[in-house]
Design a protein around this motif. Structure first.
Motif, PDB file in Angstrom:
ATOM      1  N   SER A   1       0.839  -1.195   0.000  1.00  0.00           N
ATOM      2  CA  SER A   1       0.000   0.000   0.000  1.00  0.00           C
ATOM      3  C   SER A   1       0.872   1.243   0.000  1.00  0.00           C
ATOM      4  O   SER A   1       1.733   1.408   0.869  1.00  0.00           O
ATOM      5  N   GLY A   2       0.647   2.114  -0.984  1.00  0.00           N
ATOM      6  CA  GLY A   2       1.351   3.385  -1.022  1.00  0.00           C
ATOM      7  C   GLY A   2       2.858   3.262  -1.051  1.00  0.00           C
ATOM      8  O   GLY A   2       3.560   4.085  -0.468  1.00  0.00           O
ATOM      9  N   GLY A   3       3.358   2.222  -1.696  1.00  0.00           N
ATOM     10  CA  GLY A   3       4.797   2.024  -1.769  1.00  0.00           C
ATOM     11  C   GLY A   3       5.372   1.235  -0.623  1.00  0.00           C
ATOM     12  O   GLY A   3       6.536   0.830  -0.659  1.00  0.00           O
ATOM     13  N   GLU A   4       4.577   0.983   0.417  1.00  0.00           N
ATOM     14  CA  GLU A   4       5.057   0.207   1.564  1.00  0.00           C
ATOM     15  C   GLU A   4       4.564  -1.232   1.453  1.00  0.00           C
ATOM     16  O   GLU A   4       3.483  -1.492   0.931  1.00  0.00           O
ATOM     17  N   PHE A   5       5.370  -2.152   1.953  1.00  0.00           N
ATOM     18  CA  PHE A   5       5.031  -3.567   1.813  1.00  0.00           C
ATOM     19  C   PHE A   5       5.469  -4.340   3.043  1.00  0.00           C
ATOM     20  O   PHE A   5       6.364  -3.932   3.789  1.00  0.00           O
ATOM     21  N   ALA A   6       4.827  -5.493   3.245  1.00  0.00           N
ATOM     22  CA  ALA A   6       5.209  -6.456   4.275  1.00  0.00           C
ATOM     23  C   ALA A   6       4.827  -7.831   3.758  1.00  0.00           C
ATOM     24  O   ALA A   6       3.643  -8.117   3.582  1.00  0.00           O
ATOM     25  N   VAL A   7       5.823  -8.656   3.452  1.00  0.00           N
ATOM     26  CA  VAL A   7       5.578  -9.980   2.881  1.00  0.00           C
ATOM     27  C   VAL A   7       6.220 -11.038   3.772  1.00  0.00           C
ATOM     28  O   VAL A   7       7.206 -10.779   4.451  1.00  0.00           O
ATOM     29  N   SER A   8       5.664 -12.246   3.753  1.00  0.00           N
ATOM     30  CA  SER A   8       6.160 -13.335   4.583  1.00  0.00           C
ATOM     31  C   SER A   8       6.395 -14.575   3.740  1.00  0.00           C
ATOM     32  O   SER A   8       5.720 -14.804   2.728  1.00  0.00           O
ATOM     33  N   GLY A   9       7.352 -15.403   4.174  1.00  0.00           N
ATOM     34  CA  GLY A   9       7.651 -16.640   3.468  1.00  0.00           C
ATOM     35  C   GLY A   9       8.592 -17.503   4.281  1.00  0.00           C
ATOM     36  O   GLY A   9       8.828 -17.260   5.467  1.00  0.00           O
ATOM     37  N   THR A  10       9.129 -18.529   3.644  1.00  0.00           N
ATOM     38  CA  THR A  10      10.119 -19.418   4.255  1.00  0.00           C
ATOM     39  C   THR A  10      11.304 -19.538   3.318  1.00  0.00           C
ATOM     40  O   THR A  10      11.203 -19.252   2.127  1.00  0.00           O
ATOM     41  N   MET A  11      12.441 -19.959   3.851  1.00  0.00           N
ATOM     42  CA  MET A  11      13.612 -20.184   2.995  1.00  0.00           C
ATOM     43  C   MET A  11      14.650 -20.993   3.751  1.00  0.00           C
ATOM     44  O   MET A  11      14.539 -21.201   4.966  1.00  0.00           O
ATOM     45  N   ARG A  12      15.654 -21.442   3.028  1.00  0.00           N
ATOM     46  CA  ARG A  12      16.822 -22.093   3.622  1.00  0.00           C
ATOM     47  C   ARG A  12      18.021 -21.195   3.366  1.00  0.00           C
ATOM     48  O   ARG A  12      18.243 -20.751   2.236  1.00  0.00           O
ATOM     49  N   LEU A  13      18.789 -20.923   4.409  1.00  0.00           N
ATOM     50  CA  LEU A  13      19.939 -20.037   4.308  1.00  0.00           C
ATOM     51  C   LEU A  13      21.207 -20.862   4.442  1.00  0.00           C
ATOM     52  O   LEU A  13      21.470 -21.464   5.490  1.00  0.00           O
ATOM     53  N   ILE A  14      21.981 -20.915   3.358  1.00  0.00           N
ATOM     54  CA  ILE A  14      23.200 -21.712   3.333  1.00  0.00           C
ATOM     55  C   ILE A  14      24.380 -20.798   3.023  1.00  0.00           C
ATOM     56  O   ILE A  14      24.324 -19.988   2.103  1.00  0.00           O
ATOM     57  N   GLY A  15      25.438 -20.935   3.779  1.00  0.00           N
ATOM     58  CA  GLY A  15      26.637 -20.146   3.517  1.00  0.00           C
ATOM     59  C   GLY A  15      27.386 -19.840   4.790  1.00  0.00           C
ATOM     60  O   GLY A  15      26.829 -19.837   5.885  1.00  0.00           O
ATOM     61  N   GLU A  16      28.697 -19.584   4.676  1.00  0.00           N
ATOM     62  CA  GLU A  16      29.550 -19.240   5.816  1.00  0.00           C
ATOM     63  C   GLU A  16      29.431 -20.284   6.928  1.00  0.00           C
ATOM     64  O   GLU A  16      29.411 -19.956   8.117  1.00  0.00           O
ATOM     65  N   GLY A  17      29.346 -21.559   6.547  1.00  0.00           N
ATOM     66  CA  GLY A  17      29.287 -22.626   7.539  1.00  0.00           C
ATOM     67  C   GLY A  17      27.911 -22.874   8.124  1.00  0.00           C
ATOM     68  O   GLY A  17      27.753 -23.707   9.004  1.00  0.00           O
ATOM     69  N   ALA A  18      26.888 -22.144   7.662  1.00  0.00           N
ATOM     70  CA  ALA A  18      25.538 -22.293   8.207  1.00  0.00           C
ATOM     71  C   ALA A  18      24.626 -22.953   7.184  1.00  0.00           C
ATOM     72  O   ALA A  18      24.755 -22.745   5.983  1.00  0.00           O
ATOM     73  N   ASN A  19      23.701 -23.765   7.670  1.00  0.00           N
ATOM     74  CA  ASN A  19      22.664 -24.376   6.847  1.00  0.00           C
ATOM     75  C   ASN A  19      21.389 -24.313   7.678  1.00  0.00           C
ATOM     76  O   ASN A  19      21.115 -25.183   8.488  1.00  0.00           O
ATOM     77  N   VAL A  20      20.629 -23.220   7.494  1.00  0.00           N
ATOM     78  CA  VAL A  20      19.529 -22.909   8.402  1.00  0.00           C
ATOM     79  C   VAL A  20      18.203 -22.870   7.655  1.00  0.00           C
ATOM     80  O   VAL A  20      17.979 -21.955   6.857  1.00  0.00           O
ATOM     81  N   PRO A  21      17.312 -23.840   7.888  1.00  0.00           N
ATOM     82  CA  PRO A  21      15.951 -23.705   7.368  1.00  0.00           C
ATOM     83  C   PRO A  21      15.193 -22.683   8.220  1.00  0.00           C
ATOM     84  O   PRO A  21      15.002 -22.880   9.416  1.00  0.00           O
ATOM     85  N   VAL A  22      14.788 -21.580   7.615  1.00  0.00           N
ATOM     86  CA  VAL A  22      14.058 -20.539   8.334  1.00  0.00           C
ATOM     87  C   VAL A  22      12.571 -20.877   8.286  1.00  0.00           C
ATOM     88  O   VAL A  22      11.977 -20.922   7.203  1.00  0.00           O
ATOM     89  N   ASP A  23      11.974 -21.122   9.449  1.00  0.00           N
ATOM     90  CA  ASP A  23      10.566 -21.509   9.505  1.00  0.00           C
ATOM     91  C   ASP A  23       9.666 -20.425   8.929  1.00  0.00           C
ATOM     92  O   ASP A  23       8.685 -20.718   8.245  1.00  0.00           O
ATOM     93  N   ARG A  24       9.991 -19.162   9.222  1.00  0.00           N
ATOM     94  CA  ARG A  24       9.166 -18.062   8.754  1.00  0.00           C
ATOM     95  C   ARG A  24       9.963 -16.772   8.808  1.00  0.00           C
ATOM     96  O   ARG A  24      10.750 -16.562   9.715  1.00  0.00           O
ATOM     97  N   PHE A  25       9.788 -15.926   7.812  1.00  0.00           N
ATOM     98  CA  PHE A  25      10.388 -14.604   7.881  1.00  0.00           C
ATOM     99  C   PHE A  25       9.391 -13.574   7.363  1.00  0.00           C
ATOM    100  O   PHE A  25       8.507 -13.883   6.562  1.00  0.00           O
ATOM    101  N   ARG A  26       9.539 -12.352   7.841  1.00  0.00           N
ATOM    102  CA  ARG A  26       8.714 -11.224   7.404  1.00  0.00           C
ATOM    103  C   ARG A  26       9.657 -10.132   6.921  1.00  0.00           C
ATOM    104  O   ARG A  26      10.493  -9.656   7.677  1.00  0.00           O
ATOM    105  N   MET A  27       9.535  -9.758   5.666  1.00  0.00           N
ATOM    106  CA  MET A  27      10.363  -8.702   5.084  1.00  0.00           C
ATOM    107  C   MET A  27       9.477  -7.500   4.791  1.00  0.00           C
ATOM    108  O   MET A  27       8.385  -7.651   4.227  1.00  0.00           O
ATOM    109  N   SER A  28       9.938  -6.318   5.173  1.00  0.00           N
ATOM    110  CA  SER A  28       9.111  -5.136   4.997  1.00  0.00           C
ATOM    111  C   SER A  28       9.975  -3.925   4.665  1.00  0.00           C
ATOM    112  O   SER A  28      11.198  -3.944   4.838  1.00  0.00           O
ATOM    113  N   GLY A  29       9.334  -2.877   4.173  1.00  0.00           N
ATOM    114  CA  GLY A  29      10.042  -1.641   3.839  1.00  0.00           C
ATOM    115  C   GLY A  29       9.177  -0.753   2.961  1.00  0.00           C
ATOM    116  O   GLY A  29       7.973  -0.984   2.784  1.00  0.00           O
TER     117      GLY A  29
END
Length: 574
Positions: free
Chosen positions: A483-511
């Motif tokens: 709305s009006g250029g602002e957003f808030a979205v949610s999802g899941t992902m797996r983060l791999i790198g720098e020795g980490a392998n992390v399944p993220v159950d849920r994340f919320r990205m906004s801006g």
């Protein structure tokens, strides 16, 4: 391994060496992530190794401390223990537990005391003979850095509560100077007693012996400008410090007198921040901003895209900060005007995260009423606080054109990831967060119903240029409101790198999308279970980062710039 079957080739070594001198020959003491302290001779041969305890809680991050007579070595571990070891044979003299993880190096006092800070936010004074704790002093944030010893035997300690705390040798507070951001580096004591510190906002401070600012200077503009290293004194009396921008800054101590017109300089003697206004045996609920900095103003302002993070601060009988632990089962929230949200509570940090399902109402005043029980200074108490927040009105300035035309979609490079809370995770892997870059693109926008779908993928570093690589492992799809250029979205992902392998159950990205195109107020709030990270699970529990249900949540800010490549195409069929 050929010399020591216990050595771990995959272990990290922080580079903190202590040098000893025995019969005219140099010896080296080094602690490692494999839970061993090593003593090596001047030819590189192993003399002895000392095991601190079960992996990974016995990790040694700080520099070993040698006693004045060179006969004893002292180390702290991430399990919060201090070990005293004989320098000659590597035998244990004593082991004493403190509070939280000890990530920094111990300091030797003028009268032989051992001084150190911990992730529990306390400064400790300990007896070198047997590890008895003389006293402890509680700050309101974790302590990452070493304690500096003053000429008269007192100490200066820096905390993530933004404060420089000056104490006498008996642990009584002389003064506190609050900067405008958390401090992770150690303080430098100049020849004249002035104290120099850098903070997370990229400012270098000079503070006099009475706790008043002499000068401060902004080294570079935000966002990626944290001064997390410790200042050093040059031969000519100037101060130098390293930054996460990759630069080393040097400033003469007389610069503020010679160039008072420099807009980066401040010479006002007051603090840049304020501390909590609490009396003895009391508590207050405080908003933490998107960078994790507590905001003690009466009615703080937040963005419509924000996750609301509240921290409970408590005091002991004398009005000094006390470590508090919230019972998540007792917490009750009442938010008006009401909106849908989920709640994540971090008990040991006494932090309550309110994660909205949608955008917050712009220009509205929110009232958050929270009740529950907590433990502070060893005593069970109840809290009941109402906090009023102001949601910012419609932002001024142009909004980026987010129209999806033909086969193309607008794209962004998301980087400069900065972990706001919990700071403990930031201390574990700050470099990893700074290294990540993602391409993100809205692939579906429904203006009428305020809906959006965003897809993203990690980028590869090709000679300093970040490029999209088909088949990248780190990918995500997120959906939510727009709305009006602002957003808030949610999802899941797996983060791999720098020795980490992390399944993220849920994340919320906004801006907020702005011209460029770019994203303002970029924030990611993510949560997962420690069981998704078997390699880090024990460490996260030992450091009290996991909640009562073994969950871990994190709040991250980011910056975004236009994606320069030709790879962003509209997905067929969407």
């Amino acid at each position: 391994p050929s010399k020591n079957p216990h050595a771990h080739l995959a272990s990290l070594f922080g580079g903190h060496l202590a040098l000893g001198l025995e019969e005219g020959r140099v010896t080296v003491y080094a602690g490692c992530d494999d839970n061993y302290l090593y003593k090596i001779d001047s030819e590189g041969r192993l003399i002895w190794d000392y095991f601190t305890g079960s992996y990974p809680s016995g990790m040694i991050w700080g520099k070993p401390l040698l006693s004045h007579d060179g006969e004893t070595v002292y180390i702290g571990t991430l399990s919060g223990e201090v070990h005293a070891i004989t320098a000659k044979g590597g035998e244990s003299l004593w082991i004493k537990p403190a509070g939280g993880a000890i990530a920094s190096s111990l300091s030797l006092g003028r009268y032989g005391e051992l001084f150190f800070g911990g992730y529990d936010g306390k400064v400790y004074a300990m007896a070198p003979e047997d590890g008895s704790i003389f006293w402890s002093y509680q700050t309101m944030g974790m302590i990452c850095s070493s304690v500096a010893v003053l000429e008269d035997g007192g100490v200066a300690a820096c905390s993530c509560d933004r404060g420089v705390h000056c104490l006498d040798r008996f642990g009584k507070r002389r003064w506190v100077y609050y900067t405008d951001a958390p401090i992770k580096g150690s303080p430098l004591i100049g020849p004249d007693g002035k104290i120099y510190v850098g903070n997370d906002a990229g400012k270098l401070y000079c503070i006099d012996v009475h706790g008043k600012r002499v000068w401060s200077i902004l080294t570079s503009p935000p966002p990626e400008n944290e001064l997390n290293s410790s200042p050093s004194l040059c031969a000519d009396g100037s101060i130098c410090i390293g930054s996460t921008t990759g630069d080393v800054f040097t400033i003469s101590n007389s610069y503020y007198e010679k160039f008072p017109e420099d807009e980066r300089l401040t010479t006002d003697p007051g603090c840049d921040g304020v501390g909590p206004d609490t009396g003895p045996r009391s508590s207050m609920l405080v908003l933490s901003d998107r960078f994790g900095t507590p905001v003690f103003s009466r009615e703080p302002t937040i963005a419509a895209t924000d996750v609301i993070t509240l921290t409970l601060y408590a005091t002991d009988d004398s009005g000094v900060a006390a470590r508090s632990h919230v019972d998540p089962r007792t917490v009750r929230l009442e938010v008006t005007p009401s909106f849908g949200y989920s709640c994540r509570i971090e008990p040991d940090a006494a932090r309550i995260n309110i994660v909205p399902d949608t955008l917050l109402p712009k220009g509205e005043e929110l009232s958050v009423y929270a009740t529950g029980r907590y433990v502070a200074a060893g005593e069970a108490r109840e809290f009941s606080h109402r906090l009023k927040l102001k949601v910012a009105a419609e932002e001024e300035g142009p909004v980026a054109d987010m129209e999806i035309s033909g086969d193309c979609v607008p794209g962004f490079v998301i980087g400069a990831l900065r972990l706001s809370t919990p700071k403990e995770i930031d201390a574990l892997s700050q470099a990893a967060f700074h290294a990540y870059r993602f391409a993100a693109a809205p692939v579906y926008i429904d203006d009428a119903n305020g809906l959006m779908i965003v897809v993203g993928s990690s980028l590869a570093d090709r000679g300093g240029v970040f490029e999209y690589v088909p088949g990248a492992v780190n990918r995500f799809t997120a959906s939510g409101v727009f709305s009006g250029g602002e957003f808030a979205v949610s999802g899941t992902m797996r983060l791999i790198g720098e020795g980490a392998n992390v399944p993220v159950d849920r994340f919320r990205m906004s801006g907020r999308f702005v011209e460029g195109p770019g994203i303002e107020y970029g924030t990611i709030f993510a949560w997962t279970s420690v069981h998704n990270m078997p390699g880090f699970a024990e460490l996260l529990k030992v450091m009290n980062i996991a909640d009562s249900e073994d969950g871990v949540s994190a709040k991250i800010t980011f910056a975004a710039a236009p994606f320069p490549g030709p790879h962003l195409r509209r997905i067929h069929g969407l």
